[in-house]
Design a protein around this motif. Structure first.
Motif, mmCIF file in Angstrom:
data_model
loop_
_atom_site.group_PDB
_atom_site.id
_atom_site.type_symbol
_atom_site.label_atom_id
_atom_site.label_comp_id
_atom_site.label_asym_id
_atom_site.label_seq_id
_atom_site.Cartn_x
_atom_site.Cartn_y
_atom_site.Cartn_z
ATOM 1 N N ALA A 57 11.881 -39.729 -19.584
ATOM 2 C CA ALA A 57 12.512 -40.207 -21.218
ATOM 3 C C ALA A 57 13.128 -38.934 -21.890
ATOM 4 N N ILE A 58 12.522 -37.848 -21.794
ATOM 5 C CA ILE A 58 13.345 -36.637 -22.563
ATOM 6 C C ILE A 58 14.592 -36.303 -21.848
ATOM 7 N N ALA A 59 14.948 -36.484 -20.671
ATOM 8 C CA ALA A 59 16.243 -36.108 -19.699
ATOM 9 C C ALA A 59 17.370 -36.050 -20.820
ATOM 10 N N PRO A 60 18.282 -35.089 -20.995
ATOM 11 C CA PRO A 60 18.283 -34.005 -20.053
ATOM 12 C C PRO A 60 17.428 -32.733 -20.594
ATOM 13 N N LEU A 61 16.850 -32.989 -21.528
ATOM 14 C CA LEU A 61 15.891 -31.893 -22.087
ATOM 15 C C LEU A 61 14.614 -31.802 -21.101
ATOM 16 N N GLU A 62 14.126 -30.677 -21.227
ATOM 17 C CA GLU A 62 12.958 -30.600 -20.296
ATOM 18 C C GLU A 62 11.644 -30.670 -21.123
ATOM 19 N N LEU A 63 10.674 -31.238 -20.388
ATOM 20 C CA LEU A 63 9.343 -31.559 -20.964
ATOM 21 C C LEU A 63 8.256 -30.548 -20.439
ATOM 22 N N GLN A 64 7.577 -30.069 -21.448
ATOM 23 C CA GLN A 64 6.416 -29.043 -21.226
ATOM 24 C C GLN A 64 5.288 -30.110 -21.488
ATOM 25 N N LEU A 65 4.602 -30.677 -20.381
ATOM 26 C CA LEU A 65 3.394 -31.540 -20.851
ATOM 27 C C LEU A 65 2.254 -30.750 -20.267
ATOM 28 N N LEU A 66 1.141 -30.678 -21.344
ATOM 29 C CA LEU A 66 -0.355 -30.229 -21.210
ATOM 30 C C LEU A 66 -1.166 -31.199 -21.184
ATOM 31 N N ARG A 67 -2.111 -31.097 -20.673
ATOM 32 C CA ARG A 67 -3.046 -32.298 -20.486
ATOM 33 C C ARG A 67 -4.684 -31.757 -20.693
ATOM 34 N N ASN A 68 -5.339 -32.230 -21.450
ATOM 35 C CA ASN A 68 -6.687 -32.085 -21.757
ATOM 36 C C ASN A 68 -7.607 -32.881 -20.925
ATOM 37 N N GLU A 69 -8.401 -32.423 -20.242
ATOM 38 C CA GLU A 69 -9.171 -33.039 -19.279
ATOM 39 C C GLU A 69 -10.442 -34.013 -20.335
ATOM 40 N N GLN A 70 -10.648 -33.397 -21.402
ATOM 41 C CA GLN A 70 -11.694 -34.233 -22.255
ATOM 42 C C GLN A 70 -11.009 -34.253 -23.727
ATOM 43 N N ASN A 71 -11.273 -35.096 -24.682
ATOM 44 C CA ASN A 71 -10.497 -35.422 -25.669
ATOM 45 C C ASN A 71 -11.100 -34.216 -26.655
ATOM 46 N N GLN A 72 -10.228 -33.491 -27.068
ATOM 47 C CA GLN A 72 -10.560 -32.334 -28.356
ATOM 48 C C GLN A 72 -10.151 -32.617 -29.518
ATOM 49 N N GLY A 73 -9.417 -33.581 -29.898
ATOM 50 C CA GLY A 73 -8.924 -33.571 -31.469
ATOM 51 C C GLY A 73 -7.665 -33.189 -31.569
ATOM 52 N N ARG A 74 -7.240 -33.637 -32.662
ATOM 53 C CA ARG A 74 -5.608 -32.909 -33.052
ATOM 54 C C ARG A 74 -5.499 -31.586 -33.285
ATOM 55 N N ALA A 75 -6.540 -30.834 -34.017
ATOM 56 C CA ALA A 75 -6.088 -29.604 -34.110
ATOM 57 C C ALA A 75 -6.144 -28.657 -32.776
ATOM 58 N N ARG A 76 -7.028 -29.090 -32.077
ATOM 59 C CA ARG A 76 -6.877 -28.314 -30.666
ATOM 60 C C ARG A 76 -5.892 -28.607 -29.809
ATOM 61 N N ALA A 77 -5.461 -29.702 -29.779
ATOM 62 C CA ALA A 77 -4.328 -30.183 -28.784
ATOM 63 C C ALA A 77 -3.011 -29.613 -29.555
ATOM 64 N N ARG A 78 -2.724 -29.526 -30.780
ATOM 65 C CA ARG A 78 -1.660 -28.782 -31.416
ATOM 66 C C ARG A 78 -1.547 -27.156 -31.239
ATOM 67 N N ASN A 79 -2.872 -26.808 -31.239
ATOM 68 C CA ASN A 79 -3.195 -25.187 -30.804
ATOM 69 C C ASN A 79 -2.789 -24.983 -29.374
ATOM 70 N N ALA A 80 -3.093 -25.739 -28.662
ATOM 71 C CA ALA A 80 -2.638 -25.594 -27.236
ATOM 72 C C ALA A 80 -1.034 -25.378 -27.132
ATOM 73 N N ALA A 81 -0.442 -26.426 -27.892
ATOM 74 C CA ALA A 81 0.930 -26.329 -27.748
ATOM 75 C C ALA A 81 1.632 -25.105 -28.335
ATOM 76 N N LEU A 82 0.723 -24.622 -29.507
ATOM 77 C CA LEU A 82 1.432 -23.544 -30.109
ATOM 78 C C LEU A 82 1.325 -22.201 -29.149
ATOM 79 N N ARG A 83 0.213 -22.270 -28.293
ATOM 80 C CA ARG A 83 -0.076 -20.808 -27.508
ATOM 81 C C ARG A 83 1.008 -20.723 -26.516
ATOM 82 N N VAL A 84 1.863 -21.860 -26.373
ATOM 83 C CA VAL A 84 2.974 -21.729 -25.162
ATOM 84 C C VAL A 84 4.192 -21.909 -25.912
ATOM 85 N N ALA A 85 4.153 -22.079 -27.296
ATOM 86 C CA ALA A 85 5.437 -22.371 -27.925
ATOM 87 C C ALA A 85 6.215 -20.888 -27.993
ATOM 88 N N SER A 86 7.599 -21.113 -27.928
ATOM 89 C CA SER A 86 8.539 -20.001 -27.784
ATOM 90 C C SER A 86 9.449 -19.845 -29.004
#
Length: 309
Positions: A57-86
C-alpha cells in the motif's frame, strides 16, 4: 536550493487493517520527495495484520513496521516509533485518516518558516461519514475556533494530525508512558512543549479526513475512562491542569456557588436525561452545549468516582 526537511510520519494502529491500508495508500501519493520521507507504523498487538499488504500500500515509499507483542497503549506505541525516527520533523497521523497529496508538503512548509514550533492540522470527517450534530460539533472544536496566524492554547495539541521538530521532542521528552488508558497523553505532552516555550499554531492547509466516527455512547464511555484512569495520573504530575480540565471547582469552598452548581450538574438525574435526549436527536439538531456538557460530565464523573474509592 536547500535540501528539503526530512519527515518521519508516525502512525500507531490497533486492529483496523482496512483503514490503515487506506491511510498508507494516501501517503504513497504525496508530492513530497520520497527520499526525505520516513513512514513508521507501530502495530499495538493487533490480532490480524497483513504486513505484505501494508508494504504494498505504501509503495513506492518504504514502510518501517514495528509490532508490539502485547497491547501497550498509544503513548508507548508512539514512543517506539520516535526511538527509530530520523527525520527533522515528526508528523503524527492516526491510522483511520487519509490525506491529500499536499499533506506532508503543507506540514514541511510551515516548519521551513519557524525555527521551532508545533503545528496542528485540519481534521475533517470523510464525505462517507453522514453529517450530524455530533460531526458538526467535533469539527468545530479545538483549532477550528482559532486564527491560523496566531498562537493557540496547548490544550489544542492533538496527535491525530500534527507535526513537531524531533529536536523539540528530544528536548522535552516523549509521551508519558504511565498513561496507558484512553486520553491525556496529548494534553500532557502539549503542556510540556508549552512550558518549554514552543509555540503552537493551526495549519488549516494540512488536511486529513477521519474515516471513522464513534457514536455518542462509546464517546461518553471513553470520556469516563479518561476521567477514571488517566486524569488521576495527569493531576498527580501536573495539578495545575485541573483548570484546563475544568476540575478546579473541586478545590473551591464547599459553599462556593460554582462548586455547588457543577456538583448538581454531575448528578445522574441531570446527566442521563440529557444524554438520552442527545442520543435520540443527534441526527437532527442538538446544541453544542449538550455535547460539551456530556463529555465534561462523563469525564468528571469518572474522575470523581475514582476519588471516592
Amino acid at each position: 536550493m536547500s535540501a528539503p526537511l526530512t519527515l518521519s510520519v508516525v502512525i500507531p494502529t490497533y486492529d483496523e487493517p482496512e483503514r490503515l491500508e487506506a491511510a498508507l495508500k494516501s501517503l504513497s501519493q504525496q508530492n513530497y520527495p520520497h527520499e526525505a520521507t520516513q513512514i513508521i507504523v507501530v502495530d499495538d498487538a493487533s490480532p490480524h495484520l497483513d504486513a505484505e499488504r501494508l508494504h504494498a500500500a505504501i509503495a513506492p515509499l518504504e514502510l518501517q513496521l514495528l509490532r508490539n507483542e502485547q497491547n501497550q497503549g498509544r503513548a508507548r506505541a508512539r514512543n517506539a516509533a520516535l526511538r527509530v525516527a530520523s527525520g527533522d520533523i515528526v508528523v503524527f497521523l492516526d491510522s483511520d485518516m487519509t490525506v491529500g497529496t499536499n499533506f506532508l508538503r503543507a506540514h514541511a512548509q510551515r516548519h521551513q518558516n519557524h525555527a521551532e514550533a508545533v503545528f496542528v492540522g485540519n481534521i475533517r470527517f470523510a464525505s462517507e461519514i453522514p453529517a450530524t450534530s455530533l460531526t458538526r460539533y467535533l469539527e468545530g472544536r479545538g483549532v477550528h475556533r482559532v486564527d491560523a496566524d496566531k498562537t493557540i492554547p496547548f490544550k489544542c495539541f492533538v496527535t491525530g494530525n500534527s507535526s513537531v521538530r524531533r529536536s523539540s521532542l528530544l528536548r522535552v521528552g516523549f509521551f508519558d508512558e504511565d498513561l496507558t488508558a484512553y486520553g491525556g497523553e496529548d494534553l500532557e505532552l502539549g503542556y510540556r512543549l508549552h512550558l518549554a516555550g514552543i509555540p503552537l499554531y493551526y495549519a488549516p492547509e494540512a488536511l486529513s479526513h477521519h474515516n471513522h466516527l464513534r457514536s455518542l455512547e462509546p464517546l461518553c464511555r471513553l470520556m469516563q475512562t479518561y476521567g477514571s484512569m488517566s486524569i488521576p495520573i495527569l493531576l498527580k504530575k501536573h495539578p495545575e491542569l485541573d483548570a484546563v480540565l475544568r476540575l478546579d471547582f473541586i478545590r473551591a469552598s464547599a459553599l462556593s456557588p460554582r462548586r455547588l452548581a457543577l456538583q448538581l450538574a454531575l448528578l445522574s438525574p441531570i446527566h442521563y436525561p440529557i444524554r438520552w435526549v442527545t442520543h435520540w436527536l443527534v441526527k437532527t439538531y442538538v446544541p453544542d452545549l449538550f455535547f460539551s456538557y456530556l463529555f465534561w460530565s462523563s469525564r468528571t464523573r469518572g474522575y470523581m468516582r475514582t476519588l471516592n474509592e
